[in-house]
Design a protein around this motif. Structure first.
Motif: not given
Length: 526
Positions: A80, A83, A415, A444, A447-448, A450-452, A454-455, A491
């Motif tokens: 962390e 990161r 989103s 990135d 990453e973006a 997967f961020r959406i 994994l919300k 992920w």
């Protein structure tokens, strides 16, 4: 937080690192071991840090597993920290790139080619270029640091797995109790994955019984139960497919669990999975979406047949073939291209998903012609045309979004958006107006995405990604293709996204093909 599956009395007996014995003194050897491991994890020499968990490999006492759990926690803190430093360096890189783009636009708009104006421009450009290059160098250094820190987390899991394998039956139950408390009792799904990875080294039926208990525990999250099912499929447990079949009828809010059940039935390769999968195809399209293609691919693997993604043709075949059917000796290769008929298509790849994320490269190289020797169409024009077509083919009620990437990542919306005539029109217009500049930030962008995805912890916001690029990574937190693939695999253990990949121009086909394999999707070179 849910109740842990063991008593405090058992825990207090196991945690010898911190709880005194009857004589009032802690177990010195175990206390020394913990101190040694944690101290080595802080060593400046990376070679020494890499060997931090080796002393655990020879242990045969369950309580030593607590050292692996504590050490993994310390290693995760290092991850962390790297990161956070990456985020700062990436912000500096993006700021410099954006500054260079803005500087060039202003210079062109002023149309002042005087020596004074040119010198001012060159001076500002050199400064921003230096800042960009310095940030890029920092990102590359941090990339190596991140890989090393994550390797230490993996080393803790390997040590725990090895230690479990050393334990006799009398100690194994206590060791599993301790790992359940440390990792399965965590709020972090990543810890649950570490628990099931560690089980790989344990002998006997007890680890499988523990995993089966987690699978059947409806108080657990679908994501954790899915991890248990993955483990049972990996070891080809005798309780499968019976334990997986009922989960095919779980509500869509347990998407991860349904997906894991389909994949488990494919993996264990037993005849008992065929009929339930055929019945699963009878669920309405709005319920199973992308999983229709997954189930069809599983049936093709189990049977060697090539029927389409609907129940009736499979049911008719099975009725005629069941009595004399012989299972193929080995699973057929996974077939991600099982879709036929309706659905959404992008570059010829079709999906039944109703939760789609388009991720498109808009870097400067996309202005090149799509075919050598032909000035038109350009790659960017064809990509926009394909994206607009995919958006317009989405039915009302579908959820979708679009991410564009160059040296940075730009989302149409923060989103997922419900498809309607208005949202489709606005998204298509936004795609048409997108500029193509800068480098290629593949990490990135993923990453973006997967961020959406994994919300959500239940019904997915995203279950399918279309990823298109004409280049190789030149920007972002990670630029080494192997490191990016390892991160995506991490992920996707919980997200379970299908990832379809389209390689255009000089794109690294090997990288994108492996990315599609991780996402159980289709790779296409255009």
């Amino acid at each position: 937080m849910r109740r842990l599956p063991l008593t405090l009395l058992v825990l207090s007996a196991l945690l010898l690192l911190v709880v005194p014995r009857a004589g009032g003194a802690p177990d010195a050897s175990l206390a020394d071991l913990k101190a040694q491991v944690l101290r080595t994890l802080e060593d400046k020499d990376p070679a020494k840090r890499a060997r931090a968990f080796l002393p655990l490999h020879g242990r045969k006492d369950a309580a030593a597993l607590q050292v692996a759990v504590d050490g993994a926690g310390r290693a995760l803190q290092a991850v962390e920290k790297v990161r956070a430093e990456q985020a700062k360096a990436e912000a500096a890189y993006e700021k410099a790139c954006t500054g260079l783009d803005d500087l060039e636009k202003v210079f062109e708009e002023k149309n002042d080619n005087s020596p004074r104006a040119t010198e001012a421009f060159n001076k500002a450009e050199r400064k921003l270029s230096g800042q960009r290059d310095a940030a890029r160098a920092t990102l590359r250094d941090l990339e190596a640091g991140l890989l090393a820190a994550k390797a230490l987390v993996d080393a803790a899991v390997v040590a725990a797995s090895t230690l479990l394998g050393n334990l006799e039956a009398a100690e194994l139950s206590a060791g599993l109790d301790l790992l359940e408390a440390g990792w399965l009792g965590s709020r972090d799904d990543g810890d649950a994955l570490r628990f099931f990875d560690a089980l790989a080294g344990a002998k006997g039926d007890l680890p499988r019984a523990r995993a089966l208990a987690v699978l059947r525990d409806e108080a657990r999250t679908p994501r954790v139960r899915a991890a248990a099912l993955d483990y049972l499929a990996r070891v080809r447990d005798g309780n499968l497919p019976d334990a997986a079949v009922p989960l095919l009828q779980a509500p869509v809010s347990a998407f991860e669990l349904i997906a894991a059940s389909v994949h488990a039935l494919e993996r264990v390769h037993r005849q008992g999975g065929i009929e339930p999968l055929i019945a699963f195809l009878g669920r309405p399209d709005s319920e199973i979406g992308r999983l229709r293609g997954d189930a069809t691919a599983a049936l093709r693997s189990l049977t060697g047949q090539a029927h389409g993604p609907y129940r009736d043709p499979w049911e008719a075949w099975w009725k005629a073939a069941r009595d004399g059917f012989q299972m193929p000796p080995d699973p057929k290769p996974h077939d991600p291209g099982a879709g036929q008929g309706k659905g959404v298509t992008f570059y010829g790849i079709r999906t039944f998903s109703n939760r789609i994320l388009l991720v498109l490269d808009v870097s400067l190289s996309m202005e090149k012609p799509d075919e050598k020797g032909k000035p038109e169409p350009r790659r960017i024009d064809l990509a926009k045309k394909e994206a607009e077509g995919a958006v317009h083919n989405m039915d009302d009620g579908h959820r979708f979004n679009v991410l564009l990437f160059n040296h940075s990542v730009i989302g149409w919306q923060p989103s997922m958006v419900v498809a309607s005539e208005e949202t489709r029109r606005k998204a298509a217009q936004w795609i048409r107006e997108a500029e193509h500049i800068g480098g290629t930030n593949i990490h990135d962008a993923l990453e973006a995405a997967f961020r959406i995805a994994l919300k959500s912890t239940g019904e997915p916001l995203v279950d399918t990604i279309f990823f298109m690029t004409d280049g190789t990574p030149t920007a972002g937190k990670l630029q080494d293709p192997k490191a990016i693939l390892e991160q995506v695999a991490e992920w996707n253990r919980t997200a379970r996204l299908t990832i379809h990949c389209i390689a255009v121009g000089e794109a690294d086909g090997g990288f994108l093909e492996e990315l599609a394999r991780i996402g159980r999707g289709t790779f296409l070179r255009r």
